[in-house]
Design a protein around this motif. Sequence first.
Motif, PDB file in Angstrom:
ATOM      1  N   ASP A   3       0.844  -1.186   0.000  1.00  0.00           N
ATOM      2  CA  ASP A   3       0.000   0.000   0.000  1.00  0.00           C
ATOM      3  C   ASP A   3       0.886   1.244   0.000  1.00  0.00           C
ATOM      4  O   ASP A   3       2.086   1.166  -0.301  1.00  0.00           O
ATOM      5  CB  ASP A   3      -0.984  -0.032   1.170  1.00  0.00           C
ATOM      6  N   ARG A  46       1.606   3.287   2.590  1.00  0.00           N
ATOM      7  CA  ARG A  46       2.098   3.687   3.907  1.00  0.00           C
ATOM      8  C   ARG A  46       3.616   3.912   3.893  1.00  0.00           C
ATOM      9  O   ARG A  46       4.324   3.474   2.992  1.00  0.00           O
ATOM     10  CB  ARG A  46       1.754   2.617   4.948  1.00  0.00           C
ATOM     11  N   HIS A  47       4.074   4.574   4.946  1.00  0.00           N
ATOM     12  CA  HIS A  47       5.515   4.786   5.102  1.00  0.00           C
ATOM     13  C   HIS A  47       6.228   3.437   5.114  1.00  0.00           C
ATOM     14  O   HIS A  47       5.904   2.544   5.890  1.00  0.00           O
ATOM     15  CB  HIS A  47       5.809   5.525   6.408  1.00  0.00           C
ATOM     16  N   SER A  49       6.253   1.014   2.904  1.00  0.00           N
ATOM     17  CA  SER A  49       5.658  -0.160   2.260  1.00  0.00           C
ATOM     18  C   SER A  49       6.403  -0.594   1.004  1.00  0.00           C
ATOM     19  O   SER A  49       6.659  -1.781   0.788  1.00  0.00           O
ATOM     20  CB  SER A  49       4.190   0.112   1.927  1.00  0.00           C
ATOM     21  N   THR A  79       0.894  -3.981   4.341  1.00  0.00           N
ATOM     22  CA  THR A  79      -0.157  -3.028   4.686  1.00  0.00           C
ATOM     23  C   THR A  79      -0.456  -3.125   6.170  1.00  0.00           C
ATOM     24  O   THR A  79      -0.279  -4.178   6.784  1.00  0.00           O
ATOM     25  CB  THR A  79      -1.453  -3.308   3.895  1.00  0.00           C
ATOM     26  N   PRO A 138      -1.168   6.086  11.380  1.00  0.00           N
ATOM     27  CA  PRO A 138      -0.102   6.353  10.399  1.00  0.00           C
ATOM     28  C   PRO A 138       1.254   5.786  10.784  1.00  0.00           C
ATOM     29  O   PRO A 138       2.070   5.487   9.909  1.00  0.00           O
ATOM     30  CB  PRO A 138      -0.054   7.888  10.341  1.00  0.00           C
ATOM     31  N   ASN A 173       2.784  -0.206  10.300  1.00  0.00           N
ATOM     32  CA  ASN A 173       2.766  -0.942   9.046  1.00  0.00           C
ATOM     33  C   ASN A 173       2.615  -2.427   9.374  1.00  0.00           C
ATOM     34  O   ASN A 173       2.634  -2.812  10.541  1.00  0.00           O
ATOM     35  CB  ASN A 173       4.004  -0.683   8.193  1.00  0.00           C
ATOM     36  N   ASP A 200      -1.919   9.238   0.989  1.00  0.00           N
ATOM     37  CA  ASP A 200      -1.101  10.047   1.892  1.00  0.00           C
ATOM     38  C   ASP A 200      -0.879   9.241   3.170  1.00  0.00           C
ATOM     39  O   ASP A 200      -1.816   9.013   3.939  1.00  0.00           O
ATOM     40  CB  ASP A 200      -1.791  11.371   2.225  1.00  0.00           C
ATOM     41  N   PRO A 201       0.337   8.792   3.428  1.00  0.00           N
ATOM     42  CA  PRO A 201       0.581   7.927   4.587  1.00  0.00           C
ATOM     43  C   PRO A 201       0.395   8.613   5.928  1.00  0.00           C
ATOM     44  O   PRO A 201       0.373   7.936   6.964  1.00  0.00           O
ATOM     45  CB  PRO A 201       2.035   7.484   4.392  1.00  0.00           C
ATOM     46  N   ASP A 202       0.264   9.935   5.934  1.00  0.00           N
ATOM     47  CA  ASP A 202       0.040  10.653   7.195  1.00  0.00           C
ATOM     48  C   ASP A 202      -1.445  10.837   7.515  1.00  0.00           C
ATOM     49  O   ASP A 202      -1.778  11.294   8.605  1.00  0.00           O
ATOM     50  CB  ASP A 202       0.728  12.021   7.151  1.00  0.00           C
TER      51      ASP A 202
END
Length: 543
Positions: A89, A91-92, A94, A141, A147, A150, A250-252
């Motif tokens: 995904d 996310r930070h 990933s 994911t 946020p 992971n 947007d991972p945030d």
Amino acid sequence: MSDLRGYAEEWLAQDPDPGTRAELRAILDAGDDRALADRFGSRLEFGTAGLRGELGAGPNRMNRVTVMRAAAGLAACLPPGGRVIVGFDARHGSRRFAQDTAAVLSGAGLRPEVFADPVPTPVLAHFTRSFDDIVAGVMVTASHNPPRDNGYKVYWADGAQIVPPRDAEISAAIDAVGRVDELPLGSDWTVHHDARLYLDAVSDLRLGGDRDISIVYTPMHGVGRDVLLAAFERAGFPAPVVVPEQADPDPDFPTVAFPNPEEPGALDLALALARDRDADLVIANDPDADRCAVAVPTPDGWRALTGDEVGGLLAEHVLRHTAGDDRLVVTTIVSSSLLASIARGHGVRSAESLTGFKWIMKAGGPGDRLVFGYEEALGYSVGDDRGVLVNDKDGIGAALAVAALAAEARREGRTLLDLLDDQARRYGLHATSQLSVRVDDLSLIAGAMARLRANPPAELGGRSVEAFDDLSGGVDGLPPTDGLRFRLGGARVVIRPSGTEPKLKCYLEVVHPVSGDVAAARERAAADLDALREDVSAALALT
């Protein structure tokens, strides 16, 4: 503490990530024993949900070392030369974790394939089951977690998440992995650039032909938008209006306190846009698009439907558009008992499983054709006469089915709320609710469960407890699980620890026969649920 420092220094020496190396070096230099114990005093456990946790350095965090160890453990449990599909995904971390997984798998003699860009989880799950030579799938994911988190899901060749004893086998293999800087790494893997295989299948779901419906949609800053819009276009629906503030990955997750469509406030932007557009329906996916939330307009404003309400509506819609005595519908022991009544009404079989789609997909026997499965936490797998499309939660397929159902009702001058009232009159009103208690200390959850096992209440919500089931011993042919079930006259309570968050979750249900006004029955049911919630909260003694 010196042992932990030595462990941390050994970790530091093999960590390929400059960011987590700097984090750990700063902790060691500062002598921050508390931070060190938090990261190295325990480790993320690999289970049937794979791995999930906060990003950071150490075995109790998600990081490149943890992921490479997981990939090496998985590789040890797969046949040599097998094909493995890897998705991720937005996310930070990933993408990096997916590439590290592919490098480890390739170095172990497997044939990994990695999606070039972030994809929804159902795309990965569907791909995994679509080819005979695919032996496993990996999805990087954390779904709807905060946020800072992971995670790492593992699918087997059937496209379903792993169940025991396979999780224990992989976990033991992970424990046997040595230093990750000594692992053989390969660079020979295939890259996928699109989700056409999934799109071809999901847009061809045969669940009714009505398409006149206006929808506001939010992907909740996740990866569902492009695939959902393409699926709606292929299926002949008008394009949903996407909430602009939440349209891009947007991972945030800047516009929501918690990127879960079940959480209060998460749908506010979508509901506001729906009011402005006078839409018929709001649909939301969670960040990896395996869950689907639905909201509808009422005379008093917009209302989000519960997972059980959507599950009941979709079950009946699927059964109206499929045929055959071998059809099976499945839900979990914490979801509404309504599904069994719907199945009986349509002359098909239903089953209950433990919580989680990995168990839903294992329910039934060799002669059953699973056409629909759901769990109350907004997870649905829809199918047609060919069976379910995805052997896991599928928020995009569910969105298409909800749109078709709502369009069919709209053509007849009706709404989803009207259909819910129809079900209440036909099967009785099955009203459900939840009580969730989040804790900082997991021992509080274990303590509460132990107290209730030792001294279960004789009455809850003014109703006598007619039967008490400790699910840890296995009940009704189900595998053992950490849970408690209280059966009351016309009501039920199930209590279990969350599998992904530090929460104790309580699932409440009351059933009222409806002979007259459905609204009046709903008021009585709401009062009964309030009484149950109050007594269950007191019995937990956590607040």
